[in-house]
Design a protein around this motif. Structure first.
Motif, PDB file in Angstrom:
ATOM      1  N   UNK A 137       1.178  77.254 -23.878  1.00  0.00           N
ATOM      2  CA  UNK A 137       2.321  76.689 -23.178  1.00  0.00           C
ATOM      3  C   UNK A 137       2.154  75.282 -22.652  1.00  0.00           C
ATOM      4  N   UNK A 138       0.921  74.799 -22.562  1.00  0.00           N
ATOM      5  CA  UNK A 138       0.693  73.493 -21.952  1.00  0.00           C
ATOM      6  C   UNK A 138       0.191  72.496 -22.987  1.00  0.00           C
ATOM      7  N   UNK A 139      -1.112  72.158 -22.905  1.00  0.00           N
ATOM      8  CA  UNK A 139      -1.666  71.133 -23.788  1.00  0.00           C
ATOM      9  C   UNK A 139      -3.181  71.247 -23.809  1.00  0.00           C
ATOM     10  N   UNK A 140      -3.795  70.548 -24.760  1.00  0.00           N
ATOM     11  CA  UNK A 140      -5.255  70.515 -24.816  1.00  0.00           C
ATOM     12  C   UNK A 140      -5.823  69.902 -23.540  1.00  0.00           C
ATOM     13  N   UNK A 141      -5.162  68.910 -22.995  1.00  0.00           N
ATOM     14  CA  UNK A 141      -5.621  68.291 -21.742  1.00  0.00           C
ATOM     15  C   UNK A 141      -5.607  69.298 -20.596  1.00  0.00           C
ATOM     16  N   UNK A 142      -4.588  70.153 -20.553  1.00  0.00           N
ATOM     17  CA  UNK A 142      -4.516  71.175 -19.510  1.00  0.00           C
ATOM     18  C   UNK A 142      -5.620  72.210 -19.685  1.00  0.00           C
ATOM     19  N   UNK A 143      -5.926  72.546 -20.926  1.00  0.00           N
ATOM     20  CA  UNK A 143      -7.027  73.470 -21.203  1.00  0.00           C
ATOM     21  C   UNK A 143      -8.346  72.883 -20.703  1.00  0.00           C
ATOM     22  N   UNK A 144      -8.582  71.621 -20.991  1.00  0.00           N
ATOM     23  CA  UNK A 144      -9.822  70.969 -20.556  1.00  0.00           C
ATOM     24  C   UNK A 144      -9.888  70.877 -19.033  1.00  0.00           C
ATOM     25  N   UNK A 145      -8.772  70.556 -18.387  1.00  0.00           N
ATOM     26  CA  UNK A 145      -8.751  70.459 -16.929  1.00  0.00           C
ATOM     27  C   UNK A 145      -9.087  71.809 -16.289  1.00  0.00           C
ATOM     28  N   UNK A 146      -8.512  72.893 -16.843  1.00  0.00           N
ATOM     29  CA  UNK A 146      -8.826  74.246 -16.349  1.00  0.00           C
ATOM     30  C   UNK A 146     -10.306  74.556 -16.552  1.00  0.00           C
ATOM     31  N   UNK A 147     -10.821  74.215 -17.705  1.00  0.00           N
ATOM     32  CA  UNK A 147     -12.231  74.463 -18.027  1.00  0.00           C
ATOM     33  C   UNK A 147     -13.140  73.773 -17.016  1.00  0.00           C
ATOM     34  N   UNK A 186     -16.617  83.889 -23.252  1.00  0.00           N
ATOM     35  CA  UNK A 186     -17.642  82.851 -23.409  1.00  0.00           C
ATOM     36  C   UNK A 186     -17.529  82.156 -24.762  1.00  0.00           C
ATOM     37  N   UNK A 187     -17.219  82.913 -25.797  1.00  0.00           N
ATOM     38  CA  UNK A 187     -17.016  82.327 -27.119  1.00  0.00           C
ATOM     39  C   UNK A 187     -15.875  81.310 -27.074  1.00  0.00           C
ATOM     40  N   UNK A 188     -14.803  81.645 -26.395  1.00  0.00           N
ATOM     41  CA  UNK A 188     -13.671  80.725 -26.278  1.00  0.00           C
ATOM     42  C   UNK A 188     -14.051  79.487 -25.474  1.00  0.00           C
ATOM     43  N   UNK A 189     -14.813  79.690 -24.413  1.00  0.00           N
ATOM     44  CA  UNK A 189     -15.239  78.551 -23.597  1.00  0.00           C
ATOM     45  C   UNK A 189     -16.168  77.625 -24.382  1.00  0.00           C
ATOM     46  N   UNK A 190     -17.037  78.199 -25.186  1.00  0.00           N
ATOM     47  CA  UNK A 190     -17.914  77.376 -26.029  1.00  0.00           C
ATOM     48  C   UNK A 190     -17.093  76.577 -27.041  1.00  0.00           C
ATOM     49  N   UNK A 191     -15.999  77.162 -27.521  1.00  0.00           N
ATOM     50  CA  UNK A 191     -15.122  76.449 -28.443  1.00  0.00           C
ATOM     51  C   UNK A 191     -14.422  75.291 -27.734  1.00  0.00           C
ATOM     52  N   UNK A 192     -14.028  75.509 -26.469  1.00  0.00           N
ATOM     53  CA  UNK A 192     -13.424  74.417 -25.689  1.00  0.00           C
ATOM     54  C   UNK A 192     -14.421  73.288 -25.516  1.00  0.00           C
ATOM     55  N   UNK A 193     -15.656  73.638 -25.166  1.00  0.00           N
ATOM     56  CA  UNK A 193     -16.681  72.612 -24.992  1.00  0.00           C
ATOM     57  C   UNK A 193     -16.904  71.829 -26.283  1.00  0.00           C
ATOM     58  N   UNK A 194     -17.009  72.526 -27.377  1.00  0.00           N
ATOM     59  CA  UNK A 194     -17.276  71.871 -28.656  1.00  0.00           C
ATOM     60  C   UNK A 194     -16.140  70.957 -29.076  1.00  0.00           C
ATOM     61  N   UNK A 195     -14.900  71.398 -28.853  1.00  0.00           N
ATOM     62  CA  UNK A 195     -13.736  70.659 -29.346  1.00  0.00           C
ATOM     63  C   UNK A 195     -13.228  69.616 -28.353  1.00  0.00           C
ATOM     64  N   UNK A 196     -13.275  69.940 -27.050  1.00  0.00           N
ATOM     65  CA  UNK A 196     -12.653  69.087 -26.042  1.00  0.00           C
ATOM     66  C   UNK A 196     -13.625  68.524 -25.017  1.00  0.00           C
ATOM     67  N   UNK A 197     -14.789  69.105 -24.918  1.00  0.00           N
ATOM     68  CA  UNK A 197     -15.706  68.757 -23.846  1.00  0.00           C
ATOM     69  C   UNK A 197     -16.496  67.480 -24.093  1.00  0.00           C
ATOM     70  N   UNK A 198     -17.334  67.168 -23.116  1.00  0.00           N
ATOM     71  CA  UNK A 198     -18.181  65.973 -23.181  1.00  0.00           C
ATOM     72  C   UNK A 198     -19.475  66.249 -22.413  1.00  0.00           C
ATOM     73  N   UNK A 199     -20.253  65.221 -22.181  1.00  0.00           N
ATOM     74  CA  UNK A 199     -21.521  65.388 -21.469  1.00  0.00           C
ATOM     75  C   UNK A 199     -21.299  65.929 -20.060  1.00  0.00           C
ATOM     76  N   UNK A 200     -20.213  65.528 -19.424  1.00  0.00           N
ATOM     77  CA  UNK A 200     -19.910  65.967 -18.064  1.00  0.00           C
ATOM     78  C   UNK A 200     -19.702  67.476 -17.995  1.00  0.00           C
ATOM     79  N   UNK A 201     -19.112  68.063 -19.026  1.00  0.00           N
ATOM     80  CA  UNK A 201     -18.791  69.491 -19.020  1.00  0.00           C
ATOM     81  C   UNK A 201     -19.828  70.343 -19.748  1.00  0.00           C
ATOM     82  N   UNK A 202     -20.857  69.714 -20.232  1.00  0.00           N
ATOM     83  CA  UNK A 202     -21.826  70.374 -21.127  1.00  0.00           C
ATOM     84  C   UNK A 202     -22.458  71.625 -20.531  1.00  0.00           C
TER      85      UNK A 202
END
Length: 246
Positions: A137-147, A186-202
C-alpha cells in the motif's frame, strides 16, 4: 513434495491433488513459506500449488482466483482465502496460523511451551500484516523506513527469547511452527536489507539471528529443500506490490 504452477480457474484445486495433502497459495513467498517449511520438516509428501497472478498491466491479471473463490472453493471452505490446505478425511483449512496449528498438532511441531507457540505465531502475524500493508500500500521508501525504525525493537526481543533457555530454537531443542514463522520474517528482512538497505542498516538482523536462521537452514530436510528447485525464495510479494522483493 512437488510443486505445480497454475494460472486458470479450472486448475485451482478443490480436492487433494494426486491424493496428497495440498497447499494452495500465490506463486510467491508471502504467507506460505512457514507452511512449506513445516510440511517439509515433518516429512510430508505434499503438493504445493502456486497460482500465477500474472502481469498487473494485463487484462488477464489475477483472473483465475476470484471466480474460484466465489465458486468451487466456497463449497469446501466457509470463508475461502489464500493460503488454503487440503488434507485427508475432508480437512479443508484457510488462514496461515490455522493451517500451521493443524500441521503442528498432526506432526508434533508444537513446542514444549504450547502457549508460547500460539502467542509468538500471533505476534509474528501482526508483524507480517504491518509489513504487507507497507509493501502493497505504500512504497519501497516506507518499507525501508519501517525496517530502520521498527524492526530493531522486536528483533531484540526475539534475540532474548532465543537465548533465554539456552536452546537452539525459540522454545526447545527442536523447531516448532513459531520458528518457521520467525524464519520467514527474518528472510523477508534480509531481502529488504539486500535490496533497499545500506551500511547503516546492515546490522539490524543481528549476527545471533543470522546464526539462528542458519540452524534452521542446516536441518537435514530443510537443507535439502532449500537447495532444490522446489524451493521458492523470491519474489516476496505479488507483482501488484509497491515493493516485490526479488
Amino acid at each position: 513434495m512437488t510443486f505445480k504452477v497454475v494460472s486458470t480457474e479450472n486448475d485451482i484445486p478443490d480436492a487433494m491433488v494426486d491424493g496428497k495433502p495440498t497447499l494452495v497459495y500465490w506463486n510467491i513467498v508471502g504467507l506460505a513459506l512457514p507452511i512449506r517449511l513445516a510440511l517439509v520438516y515433518a516429512g510430508v509428501d505434499f503438493v504445493d500449488v502456486r497460482i500465477e497472478a500474472g502481469d498487473p498491466s494485463s487484462p488477464d491479471f489475477n483472473t483465475a482466483y476470484p471466480p474460484a473463490k466465489a465458486g468451487k472453493l466456497s463449497k469446501i471452505l466457509p470463508f475461502p482465502n489464500l493460503p488454503y490446505y487440503l488434507d485427508a478425511d475432508g480437512v479443508a483449512l484457510a488462514q496461515t496460523n490455522a493451517i500451521l496449528r493443524f500441521i503442528a498438532g498432526k506432526y508434533g511441531l508444537v513446542s514444549n511451551k504450547e502457549y508460547l507457540t500460539d502467542y509468538l505465531c500471533s505476534h509474528l502475524t501482526d508483524v507480517e500484516s504491518g509489513m504487507a500493508g507497507l509493501m502493497y500500500g505504500k512504497s519501497a521508501d516506507a518499507v525501508l523506513a519501517w525496517y530502520k525504525t521498527t524492526a530493531p525493537d522486536f528483533l531484540a526481543k526475539f534475540s532474548e527469547l532465543i537465548q533465554a533457555d539456552g536452546t537452539p530454537f525459540l522454545a526447545g531443542e527442536q523447531p516448532s511452527i513459531d520458528d518457521f514463522k520467525l524464519y520467514t520474517v527474518l528472510h523477508k528482512l534480509c531481502a529488504i536489507q539486500k535490496d533497499l538497505g545500506n551500511e547503516e542498516t546492515k546490522g539490524i538482523v543481528t549476527d545471533d539471528l543470522l546464526a539462528y536462521m542458519k540452524r534452521i537452514e542446516e536441518l537435514p530436510k530443510i537443507k535439502e529443500y532449500l537447495a532444490s528447485p522446489d524451493h521458492l525464495p523470491f519474489p516476496i510479494n505479488n507483482p501488484i506490490a509497491k515493493w516485490i522483493g526479488k
